[in-house]
Scaffold this motif. Sequence first.
Motif, mmCIF file in Angstrom:
data_model
loop_
_atom_site.group_PDB
_atom_site.id
_atom_site.type_symbol
_atom_site.label_atom_id
_atom_site.label_comp_id
_atom_site.label_asym_id
_atom_site.label_seq_id
_atom_site.Cartn_x
_atom_site.Cartn_y
_atom_site.Cartn_z
ATOM 1 N N GLN A 1 0.690 -1.413 -0.018
ATOM 2 C CA GLN A 1 -0.077 -0.042 -0.083
ATOM 3 C C GLN A 1 0.944 1.111 -0.121
ATOM 4 O OE1 GLN A 1 -3.171 0.304 -0.518
ATOM 5 N NE2 GLN A 1 -3.237 2.688 -0.245
ATOM 6 N N VAL A 2 1.880 1.125 0.299
ATOM 7 C CA VAL A 2 2.884 2.351 0.412
ATOM 8 C C VAL A 2 3.040 2.931 -0.905
ATOM 9 C CG1 VAL A 2 5.313 3.010 0.912
ATOM 10 C CG2 VAL A 2 4.292 1.633 2.456
ATOM 11 N N GLU B 1 1.113 2.226 -3.400
ATOM 12 C CA GLU B 1 -0.189 2.651 -3.953
ATOM 13 C C GLU B 1 -0.593 4.130 -3.554
ATOM 14 O OE1 GLU B 1 -1.808 0.852 -6.050
ATOM 15 O OE2 GLU B 1 -1.132 -0.813 -6.190
ATOM 16 N N ALA B 2 -0.333 4.252 -2.212
ATOM 17 C CA ALA B 2 -0.645 5.424 -1.711
ATOM 18 C C ALA B 2 0.042 6.560 -2.221
ATOM 19 C CB ALA B 2 -0.532 5.420 -0.095
ATOM 20 N N MET B 3 1.329 6.700 -2.534
ATOM 21 C CA MET B 3 1.912 7.502 -3.078
ATOM 22 C C MET B 3 1.521 7.895 -4.573
ATOM 23 S SD MET B 3 5.924 6.182 -2.236
ATOM 24 C CE MET B 3 6.773 7.339 -3.003
ATOM 25 N N GLU C 1 -1.405 7.798 -5.724
ATOM 26 C CA GLU C 1 -2.915 8.322 -5.489
ATOM 27 C C GLU C 1 -2.567 9.588 -4.955
ATOM 28 O OE1 GLU C 1 -4.950 5.668 -2.689
ATOM 29 O OE2 GLU C 1 -4.875 3.874 -4.049
ATOM 30 N N ALA C 2 -1.575 9.864 -4.083
ATOM 31 C CA ALA C 2 -1.499 11.420 -3.493
ATOM 32 C C ALA C 2 -0.855 12.149 -4.613
ATOM 33 C CB ALA C 2 -0.657 11.098 -2.253
ATOM 34 N N ARG D 1 3.893 15.552 -1.163
ATOM 35 C CA ARG D 1 2.635 14.531 -0.667
ATOM 36 C C ARG D 1 2.611 13.075 -0.906
ATOM 37 N NH1 ARG D 1 -2.571 18.648 -2.396
ATOM 38 N NH2 ARG D 1 -1.686 20.546 -1.429
ATOM 39 N N ALA D 2 3.394 12.929 -2.155
ATOM 40 C CA ALA D 2 3.635 11.266 -2.368
ATOM 41 C C ALA D 2 4.298 10.657 -1.117
ATOM 42 C CB ALA D 2 4.163 11.161 -3.701
ATOM 43 N N ALA E 1 2.319 10.406 1.903
ATOM 44 C CA ALA E 1 1.253 9.294 1.886
ATOM 45 C C ALA E 1 1.895 8.009 1.973
ATOM 46 C CB ALA E 1 0.469 9.532 0.546
ATOM 47 N N GLY E 2 3.180 7.765 1.425
ATOM 48 C CA GLY E 2 3.678 6.637 1.520
ATOM 49 C C GLY E 2 4.121 6.172 2.755
ATOM 50 N N ALA F 1 1.248 5.414 5.144
ATOM 51 C CA ALA F 1 0.828 3.999 4.618
ATOM 52 C C ALA F 1 1.771 2.859 5.387
ATOM 53 C CB ALA F 1 0.990 3.641 3.056
#
Length: 239
Positions: free
Chosen positions: A123-124, A126-128, A130-131, A146-147, A150-151, A154
Amino acid sequence: MTFSIVAWDEATGQTGVAVSTKFLAVGSLCPFAKAGVGAVATQAFVNPTFGPRGLRLLEEGVAPEDVIAILLKSDDGREHRQLHLVDRYGRTAAFTGSETVEWAGHKTFPYFSVAGNMLSNAQVIEAMAEAYQASMDQPLAERLIRALEAGQLAGGDKRGRQSAALYIMSTEVYPMLDLRVDDHPDPVAELRRIYEEAKKEFIPFQQFLPTAAQPAGVYDRAIIDRIIAQQAENDRLRR
């Protein structure tokens, strides 16, 4: 042991890398970028030679996938490496070796790529991604930070936290931003703090630096102070 994002901004021609890890001074070994060429992040059991060599190949017009193939062919330790890059056309490519520590992987998109190894979970990255995609209206530096945030939220590097870096090239031979946190208990948060500080005077001051088009730049302090003060006031009013 690292999570990173490389990106090319089509609107401005800016390109760069944001990265964080549980290792000292990641900014000295992982992120590479060149104006008008692209960006490279080399990590896992890092091979720092991939950065300059990769940029040189990109500058020669070699396609990203072929750049990675050429770099890996010369490296017997390739299965311990992770590498991803973006060129000036927004083309991306990535490699995660079979011997990198789980969780390890990458995802490539037009104009940006995310990758990580020794992470808490998939998810790390994935979250990056998405952000980054959710903040396309922001400057490249903001999107990259922001990426990273988010990482980290996560799960980040499963060993912990130590260093982070933001490296962005624009149109000149020198970096637009080269911000590093070499040793800190919360490096991504500290990178954010430094970036916010840079926005006050450092980033506005860049418009006065010598450039290829204007070799002398602007060096009249009165003019510089007046313009920066006016821009700060305009920003305050917009808020």
